[in-house]
Design a protein around this motif. Structure first.
Motif, short mmCIF file in Angstrom:
data_model
loop_
_atom_site.label_atom_id
_atom_site.label_comp_id
_atom_site.label_asym_id
_atom_site.label_seq_id
_atom_site.Cartn_x
_atom_site.Cartn_y
_atom_site.Cartn_z
N SER A 1 12.05 5.03 -19.19
CA SER A 1 12.53 3.92 -18.36
C SER A 1 13.94 4.21 -17.89
N HIS A 2 14.38 3.48 -16.87
CA HIS A 2 15.75 3.61 -16.38
C HIS A 2 16.75 3.23 -17.46
N LEU B 1 -2.10 -9.21 -17.03
CA LEU B 1 -1.77 -8.08 -17.88
C LEU B 1 -0.71 -7.22 -17.19
N ARG B 2 0.43 -7.05 -17.85
CA ARG B 2 1.49 -6.20 -17.32
C ARG B 2 1.37 -4.82 -17.94
N HIS B 3 1.31 -3.80 -17.11
CA HIS B 3 1.16 -2.43 -17.58
C HIS B 3 2.41 -1.66 -17.14
N TYR B 4 3.22 -1.22 -18.08
CA TYR B 4 4.52 -0.60 -17.78
C TYR B 4 4.35 0.91 -17.58
N ILE B 5 3.91 1.28 -16.39
CA ILE B 5 3.71 2.69 -16.07
C ILE B 5 4.41 3.03 -14.76
N GLY B 6 4.56 4.34 -14.51
CA GLY B 6 5.25 4.81 -13.33
C GLY B 6 4.41 4.75 -12.07
N SER B 7 5.01 5.17 -10.96
CA SER B 7 4.40 5.00 -9.65
C SER B 7 3.09 5.77 -9.48
N ILE B 8 3.08 7.04 -9.84
CA ILE B 8 1.87 7.84 -9.64
C ILE B 8 0.74 7.37 -10.55
N VAL C 1 -2.64 -4.78 -8.77
CA VAL C 1 -1.37 -4.75 -8.04
C VAL C 1 -0.52 -3.67 -8.70
N VAL C 2 -0.03 -2.73 -7.91
CA VAL C 2 0.83 -1.68 -8.47
C VAL C 2 2.09 -1.56 -7.63
N THR C 3 3.12 -1.00 -8.23
CA THR C 3 4.37 -0.78 -7.51
C THR C 3 4.63 0.71 -7.39
N THR C 4 5.35 1.07 -6.35
CA THR C 4 5.63 2.48 -6.13
C THR C 4 6.95 2.64 -5.40
N HIS C 5 7.66 3.71 -5.77
CA HIS C 5 8.90 4.09 -5.05
C HIS C 5 8.95 5.61 -5.01
N LEU C 6 8.05 6.19 -4.23
CA LEU C 6 7.87 7.63 -4.16
C LEU C 6 8.38 8.16 -2.82
N TRP C 7 9.40 9.00 -2.91
CA TRP C 7 10.02 9.55 -1.69
C TRP C 7 9.34 10.85 -1.31
N ASP C 8 8.99 10.98 -0.02
CA ASP C 8 8.37 12.19 0.52
C ASP C 8 9.39 12.93 1.36
N SER C 9 9.74 14.13 0.93
CA SER C 9 10.80 14.87 1.62
C SER C 9 10.38 15.38 2.99
N ASP C 10 9.09 15.57 3.22
CA ASP C 10 8.62 16.08 4.52
C ASP C 10 8.82 15.04 5.62
N THR C 11 8.65 13.76 5.28
CA THR C 11 8.72 12.70 6.28
C THR C 11 9.95 11.81 6.13
N VAL D 1 -4.26 -7.31 -13.27
CA VAL D 1 -3.44 -6.27 -13.86
C VAL D 1 -2.35 -5.85 -12.89
N ILE D 2 -1.10 -5.99 -13.33
CA ILE D 2 0.06 -5.67 -12.50
C ILE D 2 0.79 -4.50 -13.14
N CYS D 3 0.88 -3.40 -12.41
CA CYS D 3 1.51 -2.18 -12.95
C CYS D 3 2.90 -1.98 -12.37
N GLY D 4 3.83 -1.60 -13.22
CA GLY D 4 5.19 -1.32 -12.79
C GLY D 4 6.17 -1.70 -13.88
N GLN D 5 7.40 -1.22 -13.77
CA GLN D 5 8.36 -1.38 -14.86
C GLN D 5 9.54 -2.28 -14.53
N ASP D 6 9.67 -2.71 -13.29
CA ASP D 6 10.87 -3.45 -12.90
C ASP D 6 10.80 -4.90 -13.38
N ILE D 7 11.95 -5.45 -13.76
CA ILE D 7 12.03 -6.83 -14.24
C ILE D 7 11.59 -7.83 -13.19
N VAL D 8 11.69 -7.48 -11.91
CA VAL D 8 11.24 -8.38 -10.85
C VAL D 8 9.76 -8.70 -11.00
N LEU D 9 8.98 -7.75 -11.51
CA LEU D 9 7.56 -7.98 -11.72
C LEU D 9 7.32 -9.01 -12.82
#
Length: 316
Positions: free
Chosen positions: A229-230, A111-118, A131-141, A86-94
């Motif tokens: 989606s974008h 199985l492709r699961h089109y869900i967000g990072s969290i 396998v999951v994808t994530t692009h989560l920005w942390d403002s503290d670091t 199972v591969i999670c994420g929405q980008d066409i690269v996946l």
């Protein structure tokens, strides 16, 4: 009779609690059967029931796949016929990556699961994804992904592997008639915003920026209006239903009548459990990421930086 009932895409969206755009995407991909009456689209109740049953079956497959991976001998590269990946994420690269894996493991169910990072990280933690994808920005670091993976997968070693770098920015109408350039411009009363759903990387970026800049989300007209989606966000701007949205540059390249205002370069990473790395499908995944042919294919569609593709960013 219930079998005679049909729904519009809008009604299906309400039933499934997803966006209308996502319904059209499901129909386009052939995952949800529909038919046309003139220019109108309809979905039969029976076809909607079949889609929901398949979705439930996919969820069951995720659990069984996760369990069976624990007993799969890593030395047998073709023993995965009864497993699922199972591969999670929405980008066409996946989608491109999945096709490459399917060539090497034709008997393995992908199985492709089109869900967000969290939601993806939650699925990985619960054993519902591999396998999951994530692009989560942390403002503290001022760091992408590592702080979130550490917090959301506690007690389980996970590897963060770069897939691509992307540019996040604003989608605006051609020539940017509202002159939207900064985060503070979103608070102007003449600006209508279209947001992403909770848990997506774009939504987290927005909320983190608002926190740092001490901007209340209640001051943004359209903050509660969401798309899944974008491309859906960019399309809404293109149709004049919003003045600005947030997303990646690639989607702006796919939608007519939209300009893109770059704001931030983001790291879009794959996350897998460290214990899975030695298994054949994951070794194949790592090999694909480091091939010149795969990198060239991704570069060829535009909008991506592949300079760090395949590099292990961290083990947390």
């Amino acid at each position: 009779m219930s079998s005679d009932i049909s729904y519009t895409p809008e009604e299906v969206a309400k039933i499934l609690k997803i966006s209308k755009f996502t319904v059209y995407e499901l129909i386009k991909r052939g995952e949800l059967t529909a038919y046309h009456i003139g220019r109108k689209v309809r979905v039969e109740n029976a076809d909607l029931d079949r889609y929901k049953q398949r979705a439930k079956g996919a969820s069951s497959a995720l659990s069984s796949a996760s369990s069976s991976f624990g007993n799969s001998p890593s030395s047998n590269t073709n023993s995965a016929s009864d497993e699922g990946l199972v591969i999670c994420g929405q980008d066409i690269v996946l989608d491109i990556l999945t096709r490459q894996l399917e060539k090497q493991f034709p008997s393995l169910r992908f199985l492709r699961h089109y869900i967000g990072s969290i939601d993806g990280l939650n699925a990985l933690y619960r054993g519902l994804a591999n396998v999951v994808t994530t692009h989560l920005w942390d403002s503290d670091t001022d760091e992408y992904n590592i702080p979130y993976v550490r917090r959301m997968i506690p007690g389980h070693a996970a590897m963060i592997i770069n897939l691509v770098y992307r540019i996040e920015g604003f989608y605006v109408a051609k020539e940017n008639p509202k002159n939207v350039l900064t985060w503070n411009d979103l608070t102007r009363p003449d600006v209508r915003f279209i947001n992403r759903e909770r848990g997506s990387g774009a939504r987290v970026l927005l909320d983190e920026k608002l926190r740092v800049l001490k901007i209340s989300h209640t001051s943004i007209n359209g903050y509660t209006d969401e798309e899944m989606s974008h491309v859906a966000v960019a399309s809404k701007v293109a149709r004049g239903e919003a003045d600005v949205g947030l997303g990646i540059e690639k989607a702006a390249m796919q939608v007519n009548n939209v300009d893109f205002i770059p704001l931030q370069k983001e790291r879009y990473d794959l996350v897998i459990r460290q214990e899975d790395l030695e298994k054949p499908h994951f070794q194949a995944l790592m090999s694909i990421l480091n091939t010149t042919s795969f990198k060239n294919e991704v570069m060829g569609i535009g909008g991506y930086d592949v300079s760090h593709m395949g590099q292990v960013i961290a083990t947390v």
